[in-house]
Design an enzyme around this catalytic site. Sequence first.
Site, short mmCIF file in Angstrom:
data_model
loop_
_atom_site.label_atom_id
_atom_site.label_comp_id
_atom_site.label_asym_id
_atom_site.label_seq_id
_atom_site.Cartn_x
_atom_site.Cartn_y
_atom_site.Cartn_z
N VAL A 81 -9.21 2.57 14.06
CA VAL A 81 -9.95 2.39 12.82
C VAL A 81 -10.24 0.91 12.58
CG1 VAL A 81 -9.98 2.79 10.34
CG2 VAL A 81 -8.90 4.46 11.86
N VAL A 83 -13.18 -1.91 10.57
CA VAL A 83 -14.35 -2.20 9.73
C VAL A 83 -14.67 -3.67 9.86
CG1 VAL A 83 -15.29 -2.24 7.39
CG2 VAL A 83 -13.81 -0.34 8.10
N ARG A 89 -15.39 -3.30 1.71
CA ARG A 89 -15.68 -2.82 0.35
C ARG A 89 -17.15 -2.39 0.18
NH1 ARG A 89 -12.23 -7.27 -0.40
NH2 ARG A 89 -10.20 -6.65 -1.23
N ARG A 90 -17.69 -1.84 1.24
CA ARG A 90 -19.05 -1.31 1.16
C ARG A 90 -19.10 0.17 1.53
NH1 ARG A 90 -23.16 -5.46 4.03
NH2 ARG A 90 -24.47 -3.60 3.75
N GLY A 91 -17.94 0.83 1.50
CA GLY A 91 -17.89 2.26 1.74
C GLY A 91 -17.88 2.66 3.20
N LEU A 93 -15.27 2.65 5.51
CA LEU A 93 -14.15 3.53 5.85
C LEU A 93 -14.28 4.87 5.14
CD1 LEU A 93 -11.51 4.08 7.25
CD2 LEU A 93 -10.32 2.90 5.39
N TYR A 122 -4.19 4.42 3.17
CA TYR A 122 -4.54 5.80 3.51
C TYR A 122 -4.08 6.85 2.51
CZ TYR A 122 -6.37 3.96 7.81
OH TYR A 122 -7.12 3.27 8.71
N PHE A 412 -0.13 6.35 18.30
CA PHE A 412 -1.49 6.33 18.84
C PHE A 412 -2.41 5.57 17.90
CE2 PHE A 412 -0.61 10.43 16.78
CZ PHE A 412 -1.55 10.45 15.77
#
Length: 412
Positions: A81, A83, A89-91, A93, A122, A412
């Site tokens: 994962v 970004v 902070r722009r959506g 994720l 999360y 993982f």
Amino acid sequence: MTTLEFRTIPEAHADRALDLHYLVFHDDAEEERRKAHRDILLHCDRIGAYDGDELVGLLGAHPLRLSVPGGELPCAGVTFVSVAPTHRRRGVLSGMIRELWRRCAAAEQPLAALWVSEAAIYGRFGFDPATRSYTIEIDSSRPLALRIEPDDRPLRLVPPQDAPAVIGALHEEHRARRAGRVGRDDFWWRTHILREKRDENEDLSPPRVVTIGGGRNGEPPAGYVLYRTLGSDDDNGTPGVVYVEELEADSPATAAALWRYVASIDLTDKVRAWGRPVDDPLLHFAADRDQVRVVQEFGALWLRLVDVPAALRARAWAAPADLVLDLTDAGVPANAGRYRLTVAHSGATISLTDDAPDLSLDVRELAACYLGGTELRHLVAAGLVTEHTPGAASALDAALRTRELPHTADEF
């Protein structure tokens, strides 16, 4: 603001995806390590966030089989994962997670799981630690003191390339007894368990595998230990260390023999075992708890129930129950609602109802309890679950209980 598009990352963009991952995690992988990461990424379902032609987000999902009480379920193992720092902070994720839920539904994967890099991220997506682990250290500068007599059968050093064929059946047998464990195929053994070097410490030795018992006519061993070593540094006065990555045994005596073995390896003064189950028998049969110490406890596998009814129907239960659960789920609205959960010897049924709830909880808290590793009554005491009917939390805890605590060591 440019509209983001979420779509599959093609194989041709794999190197772009790895570049993004290394940028986010401040890494710079050499050619051999990059090749290994690329191999793993290409075995994942790859979700990309694109700003025009620019790849600004990456999420990979392993197609896992995760053991649950009484069986196993398909599970999306979330990894890689990333970004881009220019698009925080722009959506990004949130959009990739929404796309993941859509794909889980299409692939009939009722579970998703991950290991967190930052625990604060999360929970808002419905994940919560479903297994916990200890890191245990043994002072091996002196013989390991034990309260039981170790198994005296001979030990055998197994070449890593032969290990899956030798120990795979025993691992699978133990996986069926403990929830939270990942099914391993040849690819998983090679890339996650027996890889030559560890990303986090390339100074460690290659994996060593030692078995005890079995070996005749294809009979599986009674136990095995997988470990790596780090030599002493005389200049800094640092002793050699044995890093135990996995130890499985069919009996306490067999486990005792394997622990005594790793604690007696020459030119080492410490054994460090990361990711041990919190109900590890070693903590009871060790004679000197100053010599065998728990130095860390941490949330291991974070779980998410993507399809709550399917997940609840699939697991085995330890006691009957008849409860109404008022469930909230902001991420997967199809899960939200009031359910009657009825557990009998034949299994569980779950259906929507208008009856008054016995418990009100979020999908995150249900995920924490699902494998049997967290007791609901503790979440009631913490103010995270509302108990409308006295005794309802204890009743659900009794139904969810497992003989062995869930445990996950496959990172993982």
